[in-house]
Design a protein around this motif. Sequence first.
Motif, PDB file in Angstrom:
ATOM      1  N   MET A 185      22.001 -47.740  38.191  1.00  0.00           N
ATOM      2  CA  MET A 185      21.205 -47.285  39.337  1.00  0.00           C
ATOM      3  C   MET A 185      20.270 -46.140  38.965  1.00  0.00           C
ATOM      4  O   MET A 185      19.165 -46.040  39.488  1.00  0.00           O
ATOM      5  N   SER A 186      20.718 -45.282  38.066  1.00  0.00           N
ATOM      6  CA  SER A 186      19.870 -44.132  37.740  1.00  0.00           C
ATOM      7  C   SER A 186      18.685 -44.534  36.871  1.00  0.00           C
ATOM      8  O   SER A 186      17.679 -43.849  36.799  1.00  0.00           O
ATOM      9  N   LEU A 187      18.827 -45.675  36.192  1.00  0.00           N
ATOM     10  CA  LEU A 187      17.749 -46.104  35.300  1.00  0.00           C
ATOM     11  C   LEU A 187      16.796 -47.096  35.961  1.00  0.00           C
ATOM     12  O   LEU A 187      15.797 -47.497  35.383  1.00  0.00           O
ATOM     13  N   ILE A 188      17.141 -47.471  37.149  1.00  0.00           N
ATOM     14  CA  ILE A 188      16.335 -48.457  37.867  1.00  0.00           C
ATOM     15  C   ILE A 188      14.956 -47.877  38.171  1.00  0.00           C
ATOM     16  O   ILE A 188      14.835 -46.721  38.551  1.00  0.00           O
ATOM     17  N   ASP A 189      13.987 -48.728  37.989  1.00  0.00           N
ATOM     18  CA  ASP A 189      12.662 -48.277  38.368  1.00  0.00           C
ATOM     19  C   ASP A 189      11.889 -49.448  38.963  1.00  0.00           C
ATOM     20  O   ASP A 189      11.054 -50.063  38.305  1.00  0.00           O
ATOM     21  N   HIS A 190      12.252 -49.780  40.153  1.00  0.00           N
ATOM     22  CA  HIS A 190      11.581 -50.890  40.834  1.00  0.00           C
ATOM     23  C   HIS A 190      11.595 -50.604  42.327  1.00  0.00           C
ATOM     24  O   HIS A 190      12.620 -50.166  42.862  1.00  0.00           O
ATOM     25  N   PRO A 191      10.481 -50.865  42.988  1.00  0.00           N
ATOM     26  CA  PRO A 191      10.428 -50.518  44.415  1.00  0.00           C
ATOM     27  C   PRO A 191      11.419 -51.271  45.291  1.00  0.00           C
ATOM     28  O   PRO A 191      11.691 -50.851  46.414  1.00  0.00           O
ATOM     29  N   ASN A 192      11.965 -52.374  44.773  1.00  0.00           N
ATOM     30  CA  ASN A 192      12.894 -53.145  45.604  1.00  0.00           C
ATOM     31  C   ASN A 192      14.349 -52.993  45.170  1.00  0.00           C
ATOM     32  O   ASN A 192      15.217 -53.753  45.615  1.00  0.00           O
ATOM     33  N   VAL A 193      14.597 -52.062  44.300  1.00  0.00           N
ATOM     34  CA  VAL A 193      15.992 -51.846  43.886  1.00  0.00           C
ATOM     35  C   VAL A 193      16.345 -50.389  44.156  1.00  0.00           C
ATOM     36  O   VAL A 193      15.605 -49.477  43.785  1.00  0.00           O
ATOM     37  N   ILE A 194      17.480 -50.184  44.792  1.00  0.00           N
ATOM     38  CA  ILE A 194      17.920 -48.817  45.096  1.00  0.00           C
ATOM     39  C   ILE A 194      18.218 -48.071  43.796  1.00  0.00           C
ATOM     40  O   ILE A 194      18.918 -48.580  42.928  1.00  0.00           O
ATOM     41  N   LYS A 195      17.647 -46.908  43.716  1.00  0.00           N
ATOM     42  CA  LYS A 195      17.841 -46.084  42.521  1.00  0.00           C
ATOM     43  C   LYS A 195      18.815 -44.960  42.885  1.00  0.00           C
ATOM     44  O   LYS A 195      18.851 -44.536  44.036  1.00  0.00           O
ATOM     45  N   SER A 196      19.570 -44.514  41.912  1.00  0.00           N
ATOM     46  CA  SER A 196      20.371 -43.327  42.230  1.00  0.00           C
ATOM     47  C   SER A 196      19.682 -42.106  41.626  1.00  0.00           C
ATOM     48  O   SER A 196      19.165 -42.169  40.520  1.00  0.00           O
TER      49      SER A 196
END
Length: 714
Positions: free
Chosen positions: A66-77
Motif C-alpha cells: 500500500m505504501s508503494l502504490i502510486d495509482h489514482p484508483n488504488v488506495i495508498k497508505s
Amino acid sequence: MAGGGPRNYSANPNDYKLLEEVGYGASATVYRAIYLPFNEVIAVKCLDLDRCNSNLDDIRREAQTMSLIDHPNVIKSFCSFVVDSYLWVVMPFMAEGSCLHLMKIAYPDGFEESAICSMLKETLKALEYLHRHGHIHRDVKAGNILLDTNGIVKLGDFGVSACMFDSGDRQRSRNTFVGTPCWMAPEVLQPGTGYDFKADIWSLGITALELAHGHAPFSKYPPMKVLLMTIQNAPPGLDYDRDKKFSKSFKEMVAMCLVKDQNKRPTAEKLLKHSFFKNAKPPELSVKKLFADLPPLWHRVKALQLKDAAQLALKKMPSSEQEALSQSEYQRGVSAWNFDLEDLKLQASLVHDDDDIQEIKEEDEAMKAYMNYKEKPIASPYAGKQIPRKDSIASEQESVGEVSLAEYEIKNGKDLESSQLDSDHWEKNGLKKNASKTELPPLTSEKDALPVKNRTQTPKARQSQSGPLMAGVVLSHSASERARNSERTEIENQQPGDKAHQVRRAPSFSGPLMLPNRASGNSLSAPIKSSGGFKDSLDDKSKPNLVQIKGRFSVTSENVDLVKGSPLRKSASVGEWLVESKQTPSCQPPKDLGLNNVPASILMPHLQNLFQQTSIQQDLIVNLLSSLQLSEAGDSSQNGKLPPVQRPENNGTVEAAVSEREKLLLVKISELQARMINLTDELTAEKLKYWQLQQRLNAMSNCGEDGDRRELES
Ligand SMILES: Nc1ncnc2c1ncn2[C@@H]1O[C@H](COP(=O)(O)OP(=O)(O)OP(=O)(O)O)[C@@H](O)[C@H]1O
C-alpha cells in the motif's frame, strides 16, 4: 480531505485523533481520524494483530504494498506503525465508504448500469496497474471498492494480496485458499490447481453481479455450498429475462469475466477495451450523484451496526422468524470463511432449500475431501505457466519504464522474506520506526509477549475515541458470529484483572481463508490466534478435544466425528439409518418356514407379536447405542483408559499428551462407528425378516379370503 501528496506522516499515535468508526472487516476496524500536525482528515485502519490470521510477513506485505502504490484508483497508505497489538495503517479517507455499505444503506437491489460501469472501469484500471506490477489483489468485491465524495473510486484492502513474483513458500501459498468464497474463482477453490491474476478477473465479474443485484451470487448459501456451486455449477451471469434492464454489452462483459477456464478470461488490459467500458461516464457524474442525499458515512455505518445488532437480538426468536431474517443476512454476502462445522451446519440449516440434507451431505463430502487435502503436504509448486517469471516480468517492466512495486519487490524480494524486521528496511519503505512503540514485534511474538504496560496503554488511547470501541461491541460479520462474539465478550468481562478493562474486539470466526500456507500457522506453537469458533477462543491447551490446528482453523474430535459421516448422524429414526446405510444385506429369497397350511387366524397373533418384538428390539438397539456412547465417554474420562490431559510446564509435552489422547479418542470413535454399523446390519436383517413375514401373511390372508369366497360361491 486527504491528499496523496508526498507529505510525511509521523508514526506517533498521539499525532492522530481517532474519530468515528467507518468500517470494519475480518481483522480490522477503520476510523475516520485527524492527523493533527496537518489538521487533515485521514483514515486509520487498526489491524488487530492478535486477531489477525495472517502472519506478520503478510501484514507487512500489505502495508508495504500500500505504501508503494502510486495509482489514482488504488488506495495508498501514507504510513503504518504498530501501536500495542494493533497495526495502524494511515491512508486517505474515502468519505463515502465502500460500494457495499452504499448498497446496504440505499441501494439494496443494486445500482444502475451507468454507475456500475464507472465503478467497474475504475476498479479495472486499478487491477490493470496491480497486475502489471506483479500483484494479484485476491479480494476484489464491492466491500473493497471505496468511494470518495467527488465520486472517485479506489480499490482498497490488500489484506490478502499476493505478489506474483514470489517464490518458495510464499509462492506455494497461492496453492491454498485465500480470499472470500462468493467472489473466489473456481481455480482458487480447487486446492492445488494454482491460480494467477485471472482470479481477480473472475472476482470482478462476481463484483459486477453484486453491484447489479445488491448481493453476490450464491451469497445466501453457506460457504461450503458456495464452494461447491462455484466449482460444479455453470458460471453465474446476468440473466436474459431477469436482467432486462441491463445492456447486452454489460452482459457480455460479465460473461467474459466468468469463464471457468482461467486461460480464456481476458486480462484487465484487454477487458478495459471492451465496448461496455467505451462509453463509461466519468465517476464524478455517474457515481457522485449516488450519495447526494445520504447522511455522513459514520452515521450510515452506525445504522448498519444497529441493524446487525437487532438481527442478533432476533436470533433468539423462534426459528421461523430467524430463518426469514437470516435470508437478509446472507444477502450481504458470505464474505468470509468459517470452518467451524457446527457453524456451517447452522448456516446450512438456515437456508430454505428442498435439498438441504443433500447439501449438507455434499458439504461433508467436500469437507472430507478438504480435510484429506489438508493432510497432504503441498506437493506441486505453483502452476508455472500462469505465473510470469521474475526475469520476464522485470524486462516487461523495464520496457514500461516505471519505478514500480514489482521492481521494488524484485530487488528486495529476499529481504522481504527473510529480514523484514529490519527497521532500516521499514524506514526505507515508508514504514517509520518509533523508538518506543513502532518497532514490530519479532515473528514469534504474541500478545502475551508484549509488556503488560504497553498493552494496557492502548485502551486508554482508544477510549478517547468517539467511536463505538467498547468492550462488548461486536464487530464481526454475521449475526451468528456476533452472537458468539458477544457471549465471549461477556465471559471476558467476567474475568479478573486488566482483561476486563481492555478494549478488545471479539474474535473473528471468519475472514479470508488462509489455509496451510505458512509453516508458522500449522503448528500449535505458532503465533496463530484462535479464530475457528467460540470454543477456540478458549485456551487451546485446555481443549481436551483438540485434534489439530491448521492455520487459523482447528479440528476437534467432535468435528472429526461429524466429518467421518456416521450413518446415524443425521437421522432421528432407525428408518432413516436404513435409508442411509450402505451395509444393507442383499435381499435373500424368503425361506420356506413350513407355515403354508397354518390358518391365518393362528398366524396373525404370532405375527403381531413378532412385529412388537421387532419394534422393541429396534428401540432397544437405539437405547443401547446411546448408552454405549455415553458409557464410553464416561469410561474414557474416569477410568484412565485415555491419558488425562496433563498440564506440565513444557508445552511440547502438553501437545504430545493432547495429541495422544486425541488419537485414542479417534480410535474409540472408529470402534463405535464399526459397532453401530454391525448393529444397524442386525437391525436391517430383522426388518427384512419382518417384511418377509408380512408379505407371507398378506399372501395367506388373500388366499384365505379367496377360499372363503369360493366356498360361498359354491
Ligand atoms: N480509506 C478508507 N476510507 C473510508 N472507509 C474505509 C477505508 N478503508 C476501509 N474502509 C471501510 O472499512 C471497511 C473494512 O476495511 P478493510 O476491507 O480494509 O478491512 P479488512 O479487515 O481488511 O476487511 P476484509 O473483511 O475485506 O478482509 C471497508 O469495507 C470500508 O467500508
